[in-house]
Every structure is written in C-alpha cells, then in structure tokens.
Design an enzyme around this catalytic site. Structure first.
Site, short mmCIF file in Angstrom:
data_model
loop_
_atom_site.label_atom_id
_atom_site.label_comp_id
_atom_site.label_asym_id
_atom_site.label_seq_id
_atom_site.Cartn_x
_atom_site.Cartn_y
_atom_site.Cartn_z
N ARG A 1 0.87 -1.19 0.00
CA ARG A 1 0.00 0.00 0.00
C ARG A 1 0.90 1.23 0.00
O ARG A 1 0.94 2.00 0.96
CB ARG A 1 -0.94 -0.01 1.22
N GLN B 1 -0.02 2.81 -5.88
CA GLN B 1 -1.41 3.28 -5.78
C GLN B 1 -2.20 3.12 -7.09
O GLN B 1 -3.37 2.72 -7.07
CB GLN B 1 -1.41 4.74 -5.36
N ASP C 1 -3.48 -0.37 -7.52
CA ASP C 1 -4.04 -0.96 -6.31
C ASP C 1 -5.48 -1.44 -6.54
O ASP C 1 -6.44 -0.69 -6.41
CB ASP C 1 -3.98 0.10 -5.19
N SER D 1 -7.99 -1.05 -3.64
CA SER D 1 -8.58 0.29 -3.52
C SER D 1 -9.65 0.52 -4.57
O SER D 1 -10.75 0.97 -4.26
CB SER D 1 -7.51 1.38 -3.67
N TYR E 1 -2.47 -1.65 8.03
CA TYR E 1 -3.48 -2.68 8.24
C TYR E 1 -3.76 -2.86 9.72
O TYR E 1 -2.87 -2.72 10.56
CB TYR E 1 -3.03 -4.02 7.65
P1 NAD Z 1 -9.18 -3.38 4.75
O1 NAD Z 1 -10.13 -3.68 3.65
O2 NAD Z 1 -8.03 -4.29 4.98
O3 NAD Z 1 -9.96 -3.21 6.14
C1 NAD Z 1 -11.04 -2.31 6.25
C2 NAD Z 1 -10.94 -1.55 7.53
O4 NAD Z 1 -11.34 -2.37 8.62
C3 NAD Z 1 -9.54 -1.03 7.88
O5 NAD Z 1 -9.59 0.37 7.99
C4 NAD Z 1 -9.24 -1.71 9.21
O6 NAD Z 1 -8.48 -0.89 10.08
C5 NAD Z 1 -10.62 -1.95 9.76
N1 NAD Z 1 -10.71 -2.93 10.84
C6 NAD Z 1 -10.05 -4.12 10.97
N2 NAD Z 1 -10.40 -4.73 12.13
C7 NAD Z 1 -11.33 -3.92 12.73
C8 NAD Z 1 -12.08 -4.01 13.93
N3 NAD Z 1 -11.95 -5.05 14.77
N4 NAD Z 1 -12.94 -3.01 14.23
C9 NAD Z 1 -13.07 -1.95 13.39
N5 NAD Z 1 -12.39 -1.80 12.26
C10 NAD Z 1 -11.53 -2.78 11.92
O7 NAD Z 1 -8.63 -1.90 4.53
P2 NAD Z 1 -8.28 -1.16 3.16
O8 NAD Z 1 -9.42 -0.39 2.70
O9 NAD Z 1 -7.66 -2.12 2.23
O10 NAD Z 1 -7.19 -0.13 3.69
C11 NAD Z 1 -6.09 -0.62 4.43
C12 NAD Z 1 -5.04 0.42 4.59
O11 NAD Z 1 -4.39 0.72 3.37
C13 NAD Z 1 -5.52 1.76 5.11
O12 NAD Z 1 -4.57 2.20 6.03
C14 NAD Z 1 -5.52 2.64 3.90
O13 NAD Z 1 -5.37 4.00 4.23
C15 NAD Z 1 -4.31 2.12 3.21
N6 NAD Z 1 -4.30 2.40 1.78
C16 NAD Z 1 -3.14 2.85 1.22
C17 NAD Z 1 -3.09 3.07 -0.13
C18 NAD Z 1 -1.84 3.53 -0.78
O14 NAD Z 1 -1.11 4.31 -0.21
N7 NAD Z 1 -1.53 3.01 -1.93
C19 NAD Z 1 -4.20 2.83 -0.92
C20 NAD Z 1 -5.36 2.37 -0.31
C21 NAD Z 1 -5.39 2.12 1.05
#
Ligand code: NAD
Length: 373
Positions: free
Chosen positions: A121, A126, A129, A132, A229
C-alpha cells in the site's frame, strides 16, 4: 507478447480483466491480444468492441489461452484453466493467495503468478491498487443496497404531511470501502457515524463530515494499530469495543460493516444479541461476508429478514454489481502493473522491484507464498 483475457467462471462474477480501452493500448504497444468470446458482455463490453480495439476473439477459453504468454484475470483460474495455460506463462489477477489451493498446480507448470491483493500500500503502487479501486465501489454499492432494503427515507424531509427524520448510518471499519460508504451516505442525506481500530482514521472520518466513535485505547494499542493494516486486538479491547459498538448499533437504522484483517477471518463486530436488539426495519450490509462476516448472523450470499424485522445483507462481490466501472478501473490497474513487466524486448521480471517481488506467488517451479490453510 501474446496476452489473453479469459471469461470469468465464478457464478455472479461479471467483471472482466481488460476493456477495449486497455486492449487498444496493449495492441499499440506491439502485443497480440486474444479475448474469449463473451468475456466482457456482462461488463457492457461486447466482442465487437474488443475486435475494434484490435483483439482477436477466441471461441473458448482453451483457444484463448493456448498461445498466451500473459493471462489477465479477475479471479483465480480453476483447474481446467490452469491446465489450459502454456508452460511458463505469466498469470496476473486477484488470485486469493491466502486460500488458493491451486498454487502448487501453477508452480508445477512453471507459471509466474502475480496476486494483486498483495500489492504494497505505497504511493508508487497506488495506481495499480486493485483493492482500492474495487473496495471503493463496494463501499458505494453497499449504501445503495442498504437503501433498497431500508423501508424509510435517507434524508430529512419536511413535507406538508409531516417531517421525516434522516437515517442514522453506522460504518464499522474505515478503510477504502468505509470511507466511500461514509461519503455516499452523506450525499444521500443520512447522519453518519463511523468506527475503526486504527486511530488515524478519526481525522478522515471527520473530514467527510461524519462523527468518529472512539474506543479508549492504551498507548501500546495505539502504536500497534498505527500501520496501514489493522491487527487482531486484545480481549480487553474487544470487550470495550463491543460495548460501544452495541450502543451505537442499537440506535442506528443502517449498519455497514467493512472490517477486514488480511489473511485472517473477519473480526466479529456485531453479535447475535446486538442484532436482536436493533430496531425493526434496520438494515445491516456485511461487506466482510466472503471472509466469515463481521456480523454473527450474516449468511454469505444471502439476504435474510430476521423475526425482529432487521434485514442482514450478506451479498458477496459488490464490485461485480457495478461490473462496467469496476472492470474499467481494474483493467487500468492491470495495465499499469503490466508496465512494470513489459519491455520492448519482452518480459522483464525484476525481482529487485518490491512491487513485483511482493505479488509474485509462484515462479520458476516454486510456490513463494505460504497458504494460510
Ligand atoms: P481493509 O479492507 O483491509 O480493512 C477495512 C478496515 O477495517 C480497515 O480500515 C481496518 O483498520 C478496519 N478494521 C479491521 N479490524 C477492525 C475491527 N476489529 N474493528 C473496526 N475496524 C476494523 O482496509 P483497506 O481499505 O484495504 O485499507 C487498508 C489500509 O491501506 C488503510 O490504512 C488505507 O489507508 C491504506 N491504503 C493505502 C493506499 C496507498 O497508499 N496506496 C491505498 C489504499 C489504502
């Protein structure tokens, strides 16, 4: 290079891994592209559009894959698909690496397989991704699904016949899907609150005009969840979280759960007791249905109305419900990823590249990723 796009085989999977737009770019780059007949139809892309973009249409999957150096998919190939691959081919898609029991079969064919769920990530990754681009769609679609089952208005309405209160929307898990669910709920006029174990999400929730529900955390817990994560939480945290989530869920009209931990079963955030205490007419949409569900009463793939009048939506593959845009964004992700591999001289598999190395799950006859079960 010969690049092939087979039709997806999983029931309800309407997406396709390339669009006429991305095919045109590949063909302009000097590649030969073959698309299995009908592969794009459910994503609003008929064979003729691919032909116009310069692709050859193959009558069936075996014919499409026979010559292919590179195969692009949305989902993992089944056994027959793997058998139809050329030895040493390159396979790129969402290959479900944590639970894919066919990795040894791919390795046996010396396939270089890239699982795009494992993309780092990072800023550099990005534009490729897929999590996303697809989760963004899932978050949007989840709110629309909820409105289909919710028997009231979303926005506040003042009419001559009386005032209607706005819906109260609760989002559990604020990653990409959760943020889009908040934004979509706000656009429809709901009052939105949200919760995540990662403290960094508070600012993002508030910037969208929603309220962040805060579970008090120790300094160690904050540090443990400062990464991209979420981590599995301690029993004591889960208890504090459970009480707070229960209180807000009982007051909510719609709950959308999106909490995931990569490679692990989804954390249970809504117990049967909490759901039983929710208001009649309220709706839960569980985006984690495919990995066990965030709600104890979710049935993957089904929508159930409980005796207390609460509807639990366990629909899986929400991006597949918006197949045209989901495919278009996914195909662009893939095209950018291919840019790392394709050179005018052919394939350049540079294992020093952290993106290629992180996603490569089988190569040179070896499985490079440990399956979780
Ligand atoms: P994900 O699909 O893995 O999880 C969804 C959300 O559920 C996450 O925010 C996680 O913290 C939350 N979660 C997990 N256990 C939980 C619990 N017990 N109670 C409440 N919430 C809980 O997440 P995602 O959408 O794939 O995003 C993961 C990370 O990647 C984030 O930090 C996001 O900002 C980051 N991200 C980075 C980039 C990049 O820089 N390329 C792009 C997209 C996302």
């Amino acid at each position: 290079m010969h690049i092939a796009i087979p039709a997806e085989r999983l029931a309800g999977e309407h997406r396709v891994a390339a669009t006429p737009d991305t095919v045109k770019k590949l063909v302009a780059g000097g590649h030969a592209v073959t698309v299995e007949s009908g592969a794009g139809l459910a994503a609003a892309q008929p064979d003729a559009a691919y032909q116009e973009a310069g692709a050859v249409i193959a009558a069936d999957r075996a014919a499409a894959l026979a010559q292919a150096d590179i195969v692009l998919t949305v989902r993992p190939l089944d056994e027959d698909g793997i058998a139809a691959l050329k030895d040493g081919a390159t396979l790129i898609g969402q290959l479900n690496p944590y639970h894919n029991h066919n990795l040894p079969a791919l390795a046996a064919k010396r396939v270089s397989a890239f699982a795009l769920e494992l993309l780092p990530r990072s800023t550099r990754a990005q534009s490729m991704d897929v999590l996303s681009s697809q989760n963004n769609i899932a978050g949007y679609r989840a709110v629309l699904l909820a409105t289909q089952h919710y028997p009231r208005f979303m926005p506040m309405l003042m009419t001559a016949a009386g005032t209607v209160k706005p819906a109260r929307l609760l989002i559990l898990g604020v990653g990409v899907a959760g943020l889009q669910a908040i934004a979509t709920g706000k656009r429809l006029g709901a009052v939105v609150e949200a919760f995540d174990v990662r403290p960094a999400t508070k600012e993002q929730v508030e910037s969208l005009g929603a309220k962040f529900i805060e579970v008090p955390m120790s300094e160690e817990e904050k540090i443990a969840n400062s990464g991209v994560y979420a981590k599995e939480m301690s029993e004591s945290y889960r208890q504090r979280q459970g009480e707070l989530v229960a209180k807000h869920a009982k007051a909510a009209d719609i709950v959308i759960t999106t909490a995931l931990i990569p490679g692990k079963p989804a954390p249970k955030l809504l117990s049967a007791e909490v759901v039983e205490a929710m208001k009649p007419g309220s709706v839960i949409v569980d985006l984690a249905a495919e990995t066990g569900g965030n709600c104890a009463l979710t049935r993957p793939g089904e929508t159930v109305r409980l005796d207390n009048g609460v509807t639990v939506v366990g629909q899986t593959n929400l991006p597949g419900l918006l197949a045209a845009d989901a495919s278009s964004l996914y195909a662009k992700n893939l095209l950018t990823f291919l840019g790392l591999l394709l050179t005018p001289e052919g394939l350049n598999l540079n294992l020093e590249d952290e993106i290629l190395s992180a996603t490569l799950v089988t190569h040179a006859g070896q499985v490079r990723f440990p399956a979780a079960d």
